[in-house]
Design an enzyme around this catalytic site. Structure first.
Site, PDB file in Angstrom:
ATOM      1  N   LYS A 121       0.851  -1.192   0.000  1.00  0.00           N
ATOM      2  CA  LYS A 121       0.000   0.000   0.000  1.00  0.00           C
ATOM      3  C   LYS A 121       0.883   1.236   0.000  1.00  0.00           C
ATOM      4  O   LYS A 121       2.068   1.200   0.347  1.00  0.00           O
ATOM      5  CB  LYS A 121      -0.934   0.020   1.214  1.00  0.00           C
ATOM      6  CG  LYS A 121      -0.253  -0.036   2.587  1.00  0.00           C
ATOM      7  CD  LYS A 121       0.266   1.293   3.117  1.00  0.00           C
ATOM      8  CE  LYS A 121       0.904   1.169   4.490  1.00  0.00           C
ATOM      9  NZ  LYS A 121       1.621   2.391   4.904  1.00  0.00           N
TER      10      LYS A 121
ATOM     11  N   ASP B  89      -2.432  -1.528  10.540  1.00  0.00           N
ATOM     12  CA  ASP B  89      -2.673  -1.523   9.096  1.00  0.00           C
ATOM     13  C   ASP B  89      -3.376  -2.780   8.592  1.00  0.00           C
ATOM     14  O   ASP B  89      -3.863  -2.802   7.457  1.00  0.00           O
ATOM     15  CB  ASP B  89      -1.352  -1.385   8.328  1.00  0.00           C
ATOM     16  CG  ASP B  89      -0.745   0.000   8.432  1.00  0.00           C
ATOM     17  OD1 ASP B  89      -1.454   0.922   8.886  1.00  0.00           O
ATOM     18  OD2 ASP B  89       0.431   0.163   8.069  1.00  0.00           O
TER      19      ASP B  89
ATOM     20  N   PRO C 124       9.522  -4.978   0.073  1.00  0.00           N
ATOM     21  CA  PRO C 124      10.585  -4.799   1.066  1.00  0.00           C
ATOM     22  C   PRO C 124      10.028  -4.502   2.454  1.00  0.00           C
ATOM     23  O   PRO C 124       9.088  -3.713   2.591  1.00  0.00           O
ATOM     24  CB  PRO C 124      11.384  -3.601   0.524  1.00  0.00           C
ATOM     25  CG  PRO C 124      10.481  -2.918  -0.438  1.00  0.00           C
ATOM     26  CD  PRO C 124       9.574  -3.957  -0.994  1.00  0.00           C
ATOM     27  N   PRO C 125      10.570  -5.137   3.491  1.00  0.00           N
ATOM     28  CA  PRO C 125      10.115  -4.860   4.860  1.00  0.00           C
ATOM     29  C   PRO C 125      10.699  -3.549   5.377  1.00  0.00           C
ATOM     30  O   PRO C 125      11.757  -3.107   4.929  1.00  0.00           O
ATOM     31  CB  PRO C 125      10.657  -6.058   5.654  1.00  0.00           C
ATOM     32  CG  PRO C 125      11.842  -6.532   4.873  1.00  0.00           C
ATOM     33  CD  PRO C 125      11.555  -6.222   3.431  1.00  0.00           C
ATOM     34  N   GLY C 126       9.984  -2.916   6.311  1.00  0.00           N
ATOM     35  CA  GLY C 126      10.462  -1.666   6.885  1.00  0.00           C
ATOM     36  C   GLY C 126      10.455  -0.517   5.910  1.00  0.00           C
ATOM     37  O   GLY C 126      11.203   0.448   6.062  1.00  0.00           O
ATOM     38  N   ALA C 127       9.580  -0.595   4.915  1.00  0.00           N
ATOM     39  CA  ALA C 127       9.575   0.397   3.835  1.00  0.00           C
ATOM     40  C   ALA C 127       8.365   1.323   3.874  1.00  0.00           C
ATOM     41  O   ALA C 127       8.221   2.185   3.019  1.00  0.00           O
ATOM     42  CB  ALA C 127       9.625  -0.318   2.484  1.00  0.00           C
TER      43      ALA C 127
ATOM     44  N   GLY D 129       3.811  -4.403   3.906  1.00  0.00           N
ATOM     45  CA  GLY D 129       3.936  -5.764   3.390  1.00  0.00           C
ATOM     46  C   GLY D 129       3.552  -6.832   4.392  1.00  0.00           C
ATOM     47  O   GLY D 129       2.785  -7.748   4.081  1.00  0.00           O
ATOM     48  N   GLY D 130       4.067  -6.728   5.618  1.00  0.00           N
ATOM     49  CA  GLY D 130       3.738  -7.711   6.642  1.00  0.00           C
ATOM     50  C   GLY D 130       2.277  -7.687   7.019  1.00  0.00           C
ATOM     51  O   GLY D 130       1.652  -8.742   7.228  1.00  0.00           O
ATOM     52  N   SER D 131       1.696  -6.497   7.098  1.00  0.00           N
ATOM     53  CA  SER D 131       0.274  -6.366   7.420  1.00  0.00           C
ATOM     54  C   SER D 131      -0.596  -6.973   6.331  1.00  0.00           C
ATOM     55  O   SER D 131      -1.607  -7.619   6.609  1.00  0.00           O
ATOM     56  CB  SER D 131      -0.091  -4.886   7.615  1.00  0.00           C
ATOM     57  OG  SER D 131       0.585  -4.339   8.726  1.00  0.00           O
TER      58      SER D 131
END
EC number: 2.7.1.148
Length: 287
Positions: free
Chosen positions: A14, A140, A98-101, A105-107
Site C-alpha cells: 500500500k 494496518d 521490502p520490509p520496513g519500507a 507488506g507484513g500487514s
C-alpha cells in the site's frame, strides 16, 4: 487460485496518500488520518491444509523472520486459536515487498492469511469480526481486508471506504535499501514537536497530501528528501511523498504515455544506482 485445501493469494503493498497526526492517545498510539491505497506490487501467500502441524516457508527477494514474529504466521496462529481449531497448515510466503519500507507488506500478508483461512475452513466470519481480529495484529492489517482504497482514522484501524479517488493511478516507487523503524519515526516526531521543531497537523493545512512523519524521518535519513526533491524537480509529479513511516518514496503521474514511464524508470535507475529498489506501479481500486 483455490481449492478446499489449497489457496494462492495476492497480498498487495500500500501507499499512504497523506498521513496526518492529531496527537498521542492514552493507549500510546497516535490519532491518525490517512488515505491508503493498495498497489499492483505485492507478496504471494500459499496455504495448504495439513492433517497436523504448522509449517512456514519464506522465499523471494527479501529475508523475513520465519518464527511467530512473522505477521503471516502470527495471523494463522491467532485465527486457529480464536476458533479453537487444531488444523495443520503449510504457509509459503513469496516476499516481494521490502520490509520496513512503509508499504505494509507484513500487514498485507497477515490480512491475506486471515481472509484465506476464513474461506478455506468455511468459517464464514463476518467482515466486522475479521477486522476486529486483524486489529489485534497491527493497525494496518484491517485496511488490507477491505481490499480497496480507504480513509483510515483512529490508530489506522477505523476504515472509511472511498468511492472517489482524486489522484492519478500510475506511479514510481523507490525503496532505498534500508528500513525505517515505525516506533522510532513516531518517537522522533513526538520529540521534535515538543521542541517546537515540527508544527502539529492543525497548523499545517495544505491543498496537497502531506505526510507529517516526513520531517522526523528526513532529519536523520538525508538521502530521502534528496530523492524526493530530485523526482519533483525532474518529473513534476502530481504527488510525491514518503509512504507511511518510510523508508519508501513514491510519486504519482497523470501521464499515460508508456514512453514517459520507460524514461522515468531508466533515469531513476541511472541516478540512484543499483543499491535502490525501483518499480513502476498502479493503484488498485479493488483486488
Amino acid at each position: 487460485m483455490s481449492t478446499s485445501n489449497y489457496i494462492n493469494s495476492f497480498a498487495p503493498a500500500k501507499i499512504n496518500l497523506g498521513l496526518r497526526i492529531f496527537g498521542k492517545r492514552k493507549d500510546g498510539y497516535h490519532e491518525l488520518q490517512t488515505l491508503m491505497a493498495p498497489i499492483s506490487i505485492g507478496d504471494r501467500i500459499e496455504i495448504t491444509l495439513l492433517s497436523s502441524g504448522i509449517e512456514f516457508e519464506s522465499t523471494g527477494d527479501f529475508d523475513v523472520p520465519k518464527d511467530s514474529s512473522n505477521l503471516a504466521l502470527k495471523a494463522a496462529l491467532l485465527f486457529l486459536s480464536h476458533h479453537g481449531l487444531k488444523t495443520g497448515l503449510r504457509i509459503k510466503l513469496t516476499k516481494i515487498v521490502p520490509p520496513g519500507a512503509g508499504l505494509g507488506g507484513g500487514s498485507s500478508d497477515a490480512a491475506a492469511v486471515l481472509f484465506s483461512l476464513n474461506r478455506m475452513l468455511a468459517i464464514d466470519e463476518t467482515m466486522e469480526n475479521l477486522i476486529r481480529l486483524a486489529a489485534q495484529l497491527g493497525s494496518d492489517v484491517p485496511f488490507f481486508l477491505l481490499r480497496k482504497p480507504a480513509l483510515c482514522t483512529g490508530r489506522g484501524e477505523i476504515l472509511h471506504p472511498t468511492s472517489s479517488f482524486p489522484y492519478p493511478r500510475k506511479g514510481l516507487l523507490i525503496y532505498p535499501g534500508f528500513p525505517v523503524s515505525t516506533p522510532w519515526a513516531y518517537k522522533t516526531y513526538d520529540e521534535l514537536c515538543k521542541k517546537g521543531l515540527i508544527l502539529p497537523s492543525p497548523s499545517q493545512e495544505s491543498d496537497k497530501p502531506v505526510n507529517d512523519l516526513e520531517e522526523a524521518v528526513f532529519s536523520k535519513y538525508l538521502w530521502l528528501p534528496a530523492v524526493k526533491k530530485w523526482i519533483q524537480s525532474h518529473f513534476n509529479p502530481e504527488v510525491c511523498l514518503m509512504s507511511g513511516s518510510g523508508s519508501s518514496v513514491f510519486a504519482l503521474f497523470s501521464k499515460e504515455d508508456p514512453r514517459f514511464f520507460n524514461d522515468l524508470i531508466q533515469q531513476a535507475q541511472a541516478y540512484l544506482g543499483p543499491g535502490c529498489w525501483i518499480r513502476l506501479f498502479e493503484i488498485l481500486e479493488q483486488f
